[in-house]
Design an enzyme around this catalytic site. Structure first.
Site, PDB file in Angstrom:
ATOM      1  N   ASP A  11       5.026   2.546  -4.095  1.00 63.84           N
ATOM      2  CA  ASP A  11       5.687   1.518  -3.429  1.00 63.84           C
ATOM      3  C   ASP A  11       4.839   0.035  -3.570  1.00 63.84           C
ATOM      4  OD1 ASP A  11       7.484   0.217  -1.365  1.00 63.84           O
ATOM      5  OD2 ASP A  11       5.578   0.164   0.009  1.00 63.84           O
ATOM      6  N   SER A  12       5.545  -0.796  -3.031  1.00 62.69           N
ATOM      7  CA  SER A  12       4.905  -2.323  -3.357  1.00 62.69           C
ATOM      8  C   SER A  12       3.591  -2.220  -2.328  1.00 62.69           C
ATOM      9  CB  SER A  12       5.672  -3.330  -3.102  1.00 62.69           C
ATOM     10  OG  SER A  12       6.246  -3.101  -1.568  1.00 62.69           O
ATOM     11  N   CYS A  74      10.435   3.204  -2.631  1.00 62.89           N
ATOM     12  CA  CYS A  74      10.530   1.696  -2.466  1.00 62.89           C
ATOM     13  C   CYS A  74      12.083   1.471  -2.804  1.00 62.89           C
ATOM     14  CB  CYS A  74       9.830   0.785  -3.374  1.00 62.89           C
ATOM     15  SG  CYS A  74      10.007  -0.795  -3.319  1.00 62.89           S
ATOM     16  N   ASN A  75      12.877   0.966  -1.922  1.00 61.96           N
ATOM     17  CA  ASN A  75      14.195   0.547  -2.123  1.00 61.96           C
ATOM     18  C   ASN A  75      14.474  -0.555  -2.969  1.00 61.96           C
ATOM     19  OD1 ASN A  75      16.122   1.847   0.261  1.00 61.96           O
ATOM     20  ND2 ASN A  75      14.005   1.480   0.826  1.00 61.96           N
ATOM     21  N   GLU A 153       2.755  -5.272   6.217  1.00 62.06           N
ATOM     22  CA  GLU A 153       1.317  -5.018   5.052  1.00 62.06           C
ATOM     23  C   GLU A 153       0.203  -5.744   5.717  1.00 62.06           C
ATOM     24  OE1 GLU A 153       0.575  -3.980   2.044  1.00 62.06           O
ATOM     25  OE2 GLU A 153       2.746  -2.978   2.163  1.00 62.06           O
ATOM     26  N   CYS A 184      14.452  -0.647   3.443  1.00 61.50           N
ATOM     27  CA  CYS A 184      13.186  -0.837   3.153  1.00 61.50           C
ATOM     28  C   CYS A 184      12.255   0.176   3.573  1.00 61.50           C
ATOM     29  CB  CYS A 184      12.624  -2.284   3.381  1.00 61.50           C
ATOM     30  SG  CYS A 184      11.055  -2.592   3.063  1.00 61.50           S
ATOM     31  N   THR A 185      11.577   0.745   2.829  1.00 61.60           N
ATOM     32  CA  THR A 185      10.508   1.863   3.245  1.00 61.60           C
ATOM     33  C   THR A 185       9.521   1.478   4.031  1.00 61.60           C
ATOM     34  OG1 THR A 185       9.153   1.810   1.089  1.00 61.60           O
ATOM     35  CG2 THR A 185      10.945   3.547   1.312  1.00 61.60           C
ATOM     36  N   HIS A 186       9.221   0.162   4.268  1.00 61.99           N
ATOM     37  CA  HIS A 186       8.376  -0.512   5.122  1.00 61.99           C
ATOM     38  C   HIS A 186       8.809  -0.231   6.712  1.00 61.99           C
ATOM     39  CE1 HIS A 186       6.306  -2.146   1.849  1.00 61.99           C
ATOM     40  NE2 HIS A 186       5.333  -2.567   2.732  1.00 61.99           N
TER      41      HIS A 186
HETATM   42  N1  DGL Z   1       8.889  -1.227   0.645  1.00 59.87           N
HETATM   43  C1  DGL Z   1       9.715  -1.684  -0.184  1.00 59.87           C
HETATM   44  C2  DGL Z   1      11.461  -1.334  -0.291  1.00 59.87           C
HETATM   45  O1  DGL Z   1      11.586  -0.194   0.196  1.00 59.87           O
HETATM   46  C3  DGL Z   1       9.542  -3.048  -0.686  1.00 59.87           C
HETATM   47  C4  DGL Z   1       9.182  -4.159   0.263  1.00 59.87           C
HETATM   48  C5  DGL Z   1       8.894  -5.402  -0.474  1.00 59.87           C
HETATM   49  O2  DGL Z   1       7.768  -5.195  -1.244  1.00 59.87           O
HETATM   50  O3  DGL Z   1       9.277  -6.717  -0.429  1.00 59.87           O
HETATM   51  O4  DGL Z   1      12.008  -2.089  -0.489  1.00 59.87           O
END
Ligand code: DGL
Length: 263
Positions: A11-12, A74-75, A153, A184-186
């Site tokens: 992921d990011s 990560c989406n 984050e 978004c996985t966050h």
């Molecule tokens: N967790 C990520 C996602 O699912 C990326 C969030 C990001 O880096 O902007 O999209």
């Protein structure tokens, strides 16, 4: 597929731990290499080319470490790079968007679906395309949330404006929808806060993604044959301590094997 090799999950940043948590529940014997590219986060405000370049670097890392499968947890990276990575690398690769779409179709009763995601994922229309493959009678509303990832984050709980920011974004969604995809996985990390402003069902692609990985391993006779709990090694391109604090709180266990990688 080599049974005893690791699975790469990336992921990011810390968001992919929401996918990792479900993978660990379903596949506890697997060894995992988790790559959190927090030094380059957020991905959600980058271009397709920039995201693809970062993803290739991570795939090179996983293939150099002989991973038997890769999960793009990560989406944004799924929307920007799944097709390209699948063409470039021979390792099987799973994204999260098909899983999120499938999860939403299973629970919606009125076919009205909301999506919260990064600005990149929203403008890519990736969820809309995936959902429309599954049903033609949907009404879909999406909203990009540029502030969410950077705040999660850096430790969401200490942000004084967090409820106001969430409320503003949720207010742009359809009040009639009975389902909300956390695209978004966050975002599952702040699910409780989001739930305060949305009374329908919240869909997190994590469980469906873990099931997809399980099926992939089963199909390829790829389950780890060692009869012991697997190990997770973390590789982080940003600040290790910040990553560790947020990830430990969400995962509910102490992270010991954490290493720095270049940005
Ligand atoms: N967790 C990520 C996602 O699912 C990326 C969030 C990001 O880096 O902007 O999209």
């Amino acid at each position: 597929m080599l049974q005893n090799q690791s699975i790469g999950v990336f992921d990011s940043g810390v968001g992919g731990t929401t996918i990792l948590k479900e993978i660990l529940k379903l596949l506890p014997n697997e060894n995992i290499l988790y790559y959190g590219d927090s030094g380059n986060a957020p991905y959600g405000q980058k271009t397709t080319e920039e995201i693809q370049k970062l993803c290739c670097k991570i795939l090179d890392f996983f293939t150099a470490n002989n991973c038997k499968a890769v999960v793009i947890a990560c989406n944004t990276a799924t929307a920007a790079a799944l097709d390209r990575l699948t063409n470039l690398y021979s390792v099987p690769i799973i994204g999260v968007i098909a899983a999120g779409a499938k999860g939403a179709i299973k629970v919606t009763k009125n076919n009205k679906i909301n999506i919260l995601a990064t600005p990149f994922t929203v403008s890519s229309m990736a969820y809309i395309k995936e959902l429309e493959k599954l049903s033609k009678k949907l009404s879909i509303t999406q909203e990009g949330c540029p502030e969410f990832c950077p705040m999660i984050e850096s430790g969401w709980e200490s942000h004084p404006e967090r409820e106001k920011i969430i409320a503003n974004h949720v207010a742009k969604l359809s009040p009639e929808a009975d389902t909300l995809i956390l695209g978004c996985t966050h975002y599952p990390i702040i699910k409780e806060d989001i739930q305060k402003f949305f009374s329908g069902t919240i869909v997190d692609p994590a469980k469906e993604t873990a099931l997809q990985l399980y099926s992939l391993l089963k199909l390829n006779d790829g389950f780890n044959s060692e009869n012991k709990k697997g190990k997770v090694d973390f590789f982080v391109s940003g600040d290790k301590e910040i990553f560790k604090n947020v990830a430990e709180k969400f995962l509910g266990f102490k992270i010991n094997n954490i290493y720095s990688v270049d940005k």
